[in-house]
Motif scaffolding. Structure first.
Motif: not given
Length: 237
Positions: A105-122
């Motif tokens: 079984x897992x012990x000391x299970x950790x998870x972190x979610x993240x995302x990446x975003x770029x942006x631009x406009x006219x």
């Protein structure tokens, strides 16, 4: 992302979902900033910029145009990902007819979610000098478009941060077993099976989080469309 005429119709969202268990800076959207794609700067009269927005729109990071959009915030590169870690706890190890069976079984299970975003406009660059009023209208429109895309980034950050604040392994303690000729082989198989179970679960959670974020983005676009630039202010220029 979108405009309406006067205010333009709603546009669809282009998404690429990428999922893996690689590490990165966890906990929020990793903004790589404004792209400033050269295709997104229009030089000419205001009416030409207006027409360009309606007919072509901004090019995303892949060079694909999105007609009737004022800008985009990561929709060509947006993903939800996760970083995870755990150790293994042996719950059972015993001889069996063909060798050994080991369960973990897992012990000391950790998870972190993240995302990446770029942006631009006219962006509009007048070919000739324009009046102060026209210049101000250009600045106001540019700010409104960029503020809209920044709002998308804030939405993503808020949901990512909430997910990480509330995520807990308490209700997720899977067990996996493996058999082998000896205890080491059985243990390796058990650990590999457990890793697959954990990654499958986290990928599902990442997909669900992505869908939740995208739904909020769509609602934001519908409630807060970017207005069109008012070229009547620049008619004399």
């Amino acid at each position: 992302m979108i405009t309406r005429s006067l205010e333009i119709r709603r546009a669809g969202i282009f998404v690429l979902l990428c999922l893996s268990a690689i590490g990165a800076y966890p906990g929020r959207a990793q903004s790589t900033g404004t792209v400033n794609h050269p295709q997104n700067t229009f030089t000419g009269p205001c009416v030409g910029f207006h027409a360009h927005l309606l007919q072509n729109g901004p090019a995303d990071s892949q060079g694909v145009y999105h007609a009737e959009w004022a800008g985009w915030a990561g929709y060509a590169t947006f993903y939800v990902n996760y970083h995870s870690g755990w150790t293994y706890r042996i719950t059972q190890s015993k001889p069996v007819s063909n060798g050994y069976q080991v369960c973990v079984k897992p012990a000391d299970l950790k998870a972190n979610f993240y995302s990446s975003i770029t942006k631009d406009i006219l962006r509009w660059t007048p070919k000739n000098q324009v009046s102060p009023a026209c210049s101000q209208e250009n600045a106001d429109w540019t700010k409104a478009a960029l503020d809209h895309e920044n709002d998308h980034e804030k939405i993503t950050n808020r949901y990512i941060e909430e997910k990480n604040r509330t995520w807990s392994p308490a209700g997720f303690q899977p067990e996996a077993c493996g058999e082998g000729m000896n205890e080491n082989e059985a243990g390796d198989k058990a650990r590999a099976a457990l890793e697959e179970i954990i990654n499958s679960r986290l990928q599902t959670e990442a997909e669900q989080l992505k869908e939740k974020i995208m739904k909020k983005h769509k609602a934001h676009d519908e409630a807060h469309p970017v207005r069109l630039i008012n070229c009547s202010i620049c008619e004399a220029d």
